[in-house]
Design a protein around this motif. Structure first.
Motif, PDB file in Angstrom:
ATOM      1  N   LYS A 147       0.853  -1.204   0.000  1.00  0.00           N
ATOM      2  CA  LYS A 147       0.000   0.000   0.000  1.00  0.00           C
ATOM      3  C   LYS A 147       0.880   1.242   0.000  1.00  0.00           C
ATOM      4  O   LYS A 147       1.907   1.265   0.685  1.00  0.00           O
TER       5      LYS A 147
ATOM      6  N   GLY B 156      -9.199   1.204  -1.820  1.00  0.00           N
ATOM      7  CA  GLY B 156      -8.300   0.234  -2.439  1.00  0.00           C
ATOM      8  C   GLY B 156      -7.356   0.847  -3.478  1.00  0.00           C
ATOM      9  O   GLY B 156      -6.563   0.133  -4.098  1.00  0.00           O
TER      10      GLY B 156
ATOM     11  N   GLU C 114     -15.020  -8.230   8.741  1.00  0.00           N
ATOM     12  CA  GLU C 114     -14.545  -6.871   9.022  1.00  0.00           C
ATOM     13  C   GLU C 114     -15.644  -6.133   9.762  1.00  0.00           C
ATOM     14  O   GLU C 114     -16.830  -6.290   9.460  1.00  0.00           O
TER      15      GLU C 114
HETATM   16  P1  ADP Z   1      -8.499   1.953   2.078  1.00  0.00           P
HETATM   17  O1  ADP Z   1      -7.711   3.107   2.598  1.00  0.00           O
HETATM   18  O2  ADP Z   1      -8.549   1.904   0.588  1.00  0.00           O
HETATM   19  O3  ADP Z   1      -9.826   1.778   2.763  1.00  0.00           O
HETATM   20  P2  ADP Z   1      -7.697  -0.454   3.533  1.00  0.00           P
HETATM   21  O4  ADP Z   1      -6.335  -0.630   4.064  1.00  0.00           O
HETATM   22  O5  ADP Z   1      -8.796  -0.258   4.501  1.00  0.00           O
HETATM   23  O6  ADP Z   1      -7.604   0.703   2.450  1.00  0.00           O
HETATM   24  O7  ADP Z   1      -8.025  -1.709   2.592  1.00  0.00           O
HETATM   25  C1  ADP Z   1      -9.269  -1.862   1.949  1.00  0.00           C
HETATM   26  C2  ADP Z   1      -9.779  -3.302   2.104  1.00  0.00           C
HETATM   27  O8  ADP Z   1      -8.841  -4.238   1.546  1.00  0.00           O
HETATM   28  C3  ADP Z   1      -9.935  -3.745   3.544  1.00  0.00           C
HETATM   29  O9  ADP Z   1     -11.143  -3.281   4.102  1.00  0.00           O
HETATM   30  C4  ADP Z   1      -9.844  -5.273   3.379  1.00  0.00           C
HETATM   31  O10 ADP Z   1     -11.061  -5.792   2.878  1.00  0.00           O
HETATM   32  C5  ADP Z   1      -8.773  -5.436   2.326  1.00  0.00           C
HETATM   33  N1  ADP Z   1      -7.441  -5.509   2.997  1.00  0.00           N
HETATM   34  C6  ADP Z   1      -6.556  -4.496   3.144  1.00  0.00           C
HETATM   35  N2  ADP Z   1      -5.447  -4.881   3.823  1.00  0.00           N
HETATM   36  C7  ADP Z   1      -5.629  -6.180   4.146  1.00  0.00           C
HETATM   37  C8  ADP Z   1      -4.844  -7.162   4.849  1.00  0.00           C
HETATM   38  N3  ADP Z   1      -3.643  -6.871   5.361  1.00  0.00           N
HETATM   39  N4  ADP Z   1      -5.363  -8.411   4.983  1.00  0.00           N
HETATM   40  C9  ADP Z   1      -6.584  -8.716   4.474  1.00  0.00           C
HETATM   41  N5  ADP Z   1      -7.366  -7.851   3.794  1.00  0.00           N
HETATM   42  C10 ADP Z   1      -6.911  -6.592   3.619  1.00  0.00           C
END
Ligand code: ADP
Ligand code: MG
Length: 348
Positions: A140, A148, A182
């Motif tokens: 990220k 995402g 979640e």
């Molecule tokens: P954003 O800032 O785009 O909301 P997030 O870090 O919340 O980014 O990631 C968006 C989604 O991607 C999460 O809600 C989850 O569903 C999935 N995701 C992100 N990081 C992980 C991880 N380390 N393990 C599993 N799923 C993840």
């Protein structure tokens, strides 16, 4: 009653809903946004379109308001800091600076002895060696990601070496959590140890974008309590004023992790508009404007669906909804694939 004019930075759907909540409380709103087509201009009293680093627009904005809040976190810290010199900005700019940086945010959470996913900072090509431990994972960007965007799932070192990473930006590689569920907690902090906190909301994502939210979340009592306790600890530690959202992961062994913090009202809290006596938006306005804190009461269980892209069209054409269904059209000019265009909350 004194007249308050609240400045809001950002003019998306969250800005619209904040403006609607403010109007209900007889508070005037001025929205400042870098998008000339920002949908929130339909709901505020005054709209200023301009770049977030335009000194002229910022001063025009400041002159019209008593205090300032914001609807998204990716505002340049300098802008918030500059505004804060003449008008109070809540939540305070330092909170925003911390949270808009994924690495600083995760370090902060870990220092509170709250579990996050395992993560490592990546700044240069050679950092990629010896990362086996964090794979499979998600790469990220440390700043500016949402829905995402700026995220790359990575299964092997080989895969990581193959993608052309732009190292002018910083990255965090996060170990993938084997997700069972979640949830999110929305909390409004008014002042020291004064909160209104909503029950955990269960969220389902598709392609890393929120699709469904519902209450009650189907979780055990330990997770119910721990998620609330952690959200309170985070809000207190930040000396936060306003509404904040903490997003959590629950793994297959029922371990709870903080995923990220949103220093603002949140998409998963849209159902609070219809399911509680006071919505997350109204609570935010109450907290930042120093209005009365009203004890939260749940009216109904609820579920919400986000309408992405052209899913909005069939709802726009619908003549009638059931009494327990509430359709919100964000009035965005252009339909784009995966863009959040509206939502429907159903009380159940
Ligand atoms: P954003 O800032 O785009 O909301 P997030 O870090 O919340 O980014 O990631 C968006 C989604 O991607 C999460 O809600 C989850 O569903 C999935 N995701 C992100 N990081 C992980 C991880 N380390 N393990 C599993 N799923 C993840
Ligand atoms: Mg998120």
């Amino acid at each position: 009653m004194s007249e308050i004019t609240l400045g809001i930075i950002g003019g998306g759907q969250l800005g619209s809903m904040l403006a609607i909540a403010a109007k209900k409380l007889s508070i005037k709103t001025v929205i400042f946004c870098d998008d000339i087509d920002a949908p929130a201009q339909n709901f505020c009293d005054q709209f200023i379109a301009g770049s977030y680093d335009s000194k002229e627009k910022i001063s025009d904005f400041i002159n019209q308001v008593d205090l300032v809040t914001y609807e998204f976190e990716n505002i340049p810290f300098e802008t918030l800091n500059e505004i804060n010199k003449s008008k109070t900005v809540l939540p305070k700019p330092s909170v925003n600076r911390l949270i808009q940086h994924r690495l600083a945010e995760k370090d902060f959470v870990n220092k509170l002895n709250i579990r996050t996913t395992r993560y490592v900072s990546i700044e240069k090509k050679s950092d990629i060696d010896a990362l086996e431990d964090f794979l499979p994972g998600i790469l990220k960007t440390t700043t500016l990601g949402y829905d995402g965007k700026g995220q790359y799932p990575i299964n092997s070192i080989n895969e990581l070496n193959k993608i052309d990473i732009d190292f002018s930006k910083g990255y965090v590689l996060e170990k993938l959590v084997k997700l069972k569920k979640e949830i999110s907690i929305i909390i409004t902090r008014f002042s020291n140890n004064k909160y209104e906190i909503y029950e955990p909301i269960e969220n389902t994502h598709e392609d890393q974008i929120l699709k469904y939210s519902k209450i009650p979340a189907e979780i055990n009592e330990k997770i119910f309590n721990q998620s609330k306790d952690w959200a309170m600890l985070i809000a207190e530690e930040l000396k936060y004023v306003g509404t904040l959202c903490v997003e959590f992961f629950i793994d297959r062994n029922d371990n709870l992790y903080v995923n990220e913090i949103a220093p603002r009202v949140h998409n998963s809290g849209h159902l609070t508009i219809n399911a509680f006596n006071v919505s997350q938006f109204e609570n935010h306005i109450r907290a930042v404007c120093g209005l009365e804190q009203i004890p939260l009461k749940k009216i109904s269980n609820a579920r919400m669906i986000n309408l992405l892209g052209d899913q909005i069209t069939q709802y726009r054409n619908m003549q009638k909804f059931n009494n327990n269904e509430f359709f919100f059209d964000y009035l965005k000019k252009e339909i784009k694939e995966k863009r959040k265009m509206g939502h429907v909350t159903t009380l159940v």
